[in-house]
Design an enzyme around this catalytic site. Structure first.
Site, PDB file in Angstrom:
ATOM      1  N   LYS A  61      53.250  43.352  19.454  1.00  0.00           N
ATOM      2  CA  LYS A  61      51.539  42.446  18.772  1.00  0.00           C
ATOM      3  C   LYS A  61      50.395  43.196  19.544  1.00  0.00           C
ATOM      4  O   LYS A  61      49.616  43.398  18.829  1.00  0.00           O
ATOM      5  CB  LYS A  61      52.522  41.527  19.135  1.00  0.00           C
ATOM      6  CG  LYS A  61      53.198  40.647  18.038  1.00  0.00           C
ATOM      7  CD  LYS A  61      53.544  39.418  18.849  1.00  0.00           C
ATOM      8  CE  LYS A  61      54.743  38.597  17.481  1.00  0.00           C
ATOM      9  NZ  LYS A  61      54.491  36.692  17.811  1.00  0.00           N
ATOM     10  N   ALA A  92      51.880  37.336  22.620  1.00  0.00           N
ATOM     11  CA  ALA A  92      53.109  36.799  23.393  1.00  0.00           C
ATOM     12  C   ALA A  92      53.926  36.578  21.723  1.00  0.00           C
ATOM     13  O   ALA A  92      53.508  36.285  21.505  1.00  0.00           O
ATOM     14  CB  ALA A  92      52.717  35.109  24.069  1.00  0.00           C
ATOM     15  N   ASP A  93      54.710  36.110  22.582  1.00  0.00           N
ATOM     16  CA  ASP A  93      55.782  36.072  21.767  1.00  0.00           C
ATOM     17  C   ASP A  93      57.541  35.072  22.499  1.00  0.00           C
ATOM     18  O   ASP A  93      57.694  35.261  23.739  1.00  0.00           O
ATOM     19  CB  ASP A  93      56.720  37.181  20.890  1.00  0.00           C
ATOM     20  CG  ASP A  93      57.884  37.441  19.916  1.00  0.00           C
ATOM     21  OD1 ASP A  93      57.393  36.685  18.756  1.00  0.00           O
ATOM     22  OD2 ASP A  93      58.680  36.864  20.025  1.00  0.00           O
ATOM     23  N   THR A  94      57.879  34.185  20.989  1.00  0.00           N
ATOM     24  CA  THR A  94      58.520  33.331  21.970  1.00  0.00           C
ATOM     25  C   THR A  94      59.960  33.052  21.583  1.00  0.00           C
ATOM     26  O   THR A  94      60.368  33.283  19.733  1.00  0.00           O
ATOM     27  CB  THR A  94      58.235  31.571  21.669  1.00  0.00           C
ATOM     28  OG1 THR A  94      56.622  31.850  22.658  1.00  0.00           O
ATOM     29  CG2 THR A  94      59.626  30.379  22.314  1.00  0.00           C
TER      30      THR A  94
END
Length: 194
Positions: free
Chosen positions: A52, A68-70
């Site tokens: 990203k 960010a990625d969760t």
């Protein structure tokens, strides 16, 4: 120095505001988020945050880009961002009465093109959920689009018995790690360095 948030998440904007940081632009990335064959949750989260950030940085050179990625995982299983009631119900049933991990990876690319990454790993223990509790939570609609089918900052907090790690990481942006990455990239909390 312009700062770009590579996410459309209002929760990430709110969390950045806690650091007194406001992005100059919000540019959601458009990448394929399909997990690779046998890809494990932790490296999956890190890969998505990195991709990203790289996708947005390529369109916005000479800026600081944060992505960010969760990922919510039960064991090696990556839970979806629930889009349907049946997906959310399956996630809740799987998490009921057990621990799961919430991995939130953060990637920052500075104006010189240097990439820095951190990953927050939080263990969340959920009480054994009754059918009535699951039905009530599904009816709330709070789960829509959320990793693992829940939002810890809402009604679901009443079902969390214990948590070890970063609360802000579970919400979607671990502030300790984020602040460290942004500071190393020349952007400090309270707007210093801008």
């Amino acid at each position: 120095m312009a700062f770009v948030l590579a996410s459309a998440s209002p929760r990430r904007l709110d969390l950045l505001a806690q650091l007194d940081i406001q992005p100059d632009r919000v540019v959601p990335s458009d990448i394929d988020e399909t997990p690779g064959k046998a890809e494990l949750p932790r490296p999956y989260a890190a890969r998505l945050a990195r991709e990203k950030a790289e996708a947005v940085a390529s369109q916005h050179p000479d800026t600081i880009v944060l992505a960010a990625d969760t990922v919510v995982a039960v064991g090696r299983r990556i839970l979806p961002k629930a889009e349907t009631e049946s997906e959310a119900r399956a996630c809740l049933k799987l998490m009921s009465g057990r621990r799961h991990h919430v991995y939130t990876a953060v990637a920052v690319i500075d104006a010189a093109g240097t990439r820095r990454e951190r990953l927050s790993d939080t263990v969340v223990t959920v009480k054994r959920l009754t059918d009535e509790e699951i039905n009530a939570y599904i009816a709330s609609g709070e789960w829509k689009g959320k990793a693992g089918g829940y939002a810890i900052q809402g009604r679901f907090a009443a079902y969390v018995k214990a948590m070890a790690g970063s609360y802000s990481g579970v919400v979607g942006l671990p502030l300790y790690e984020t602040n460290a990455l942004l500071s190393a990239s020349g952007l400090s909390a309270n707007g210093a360095g801008r």
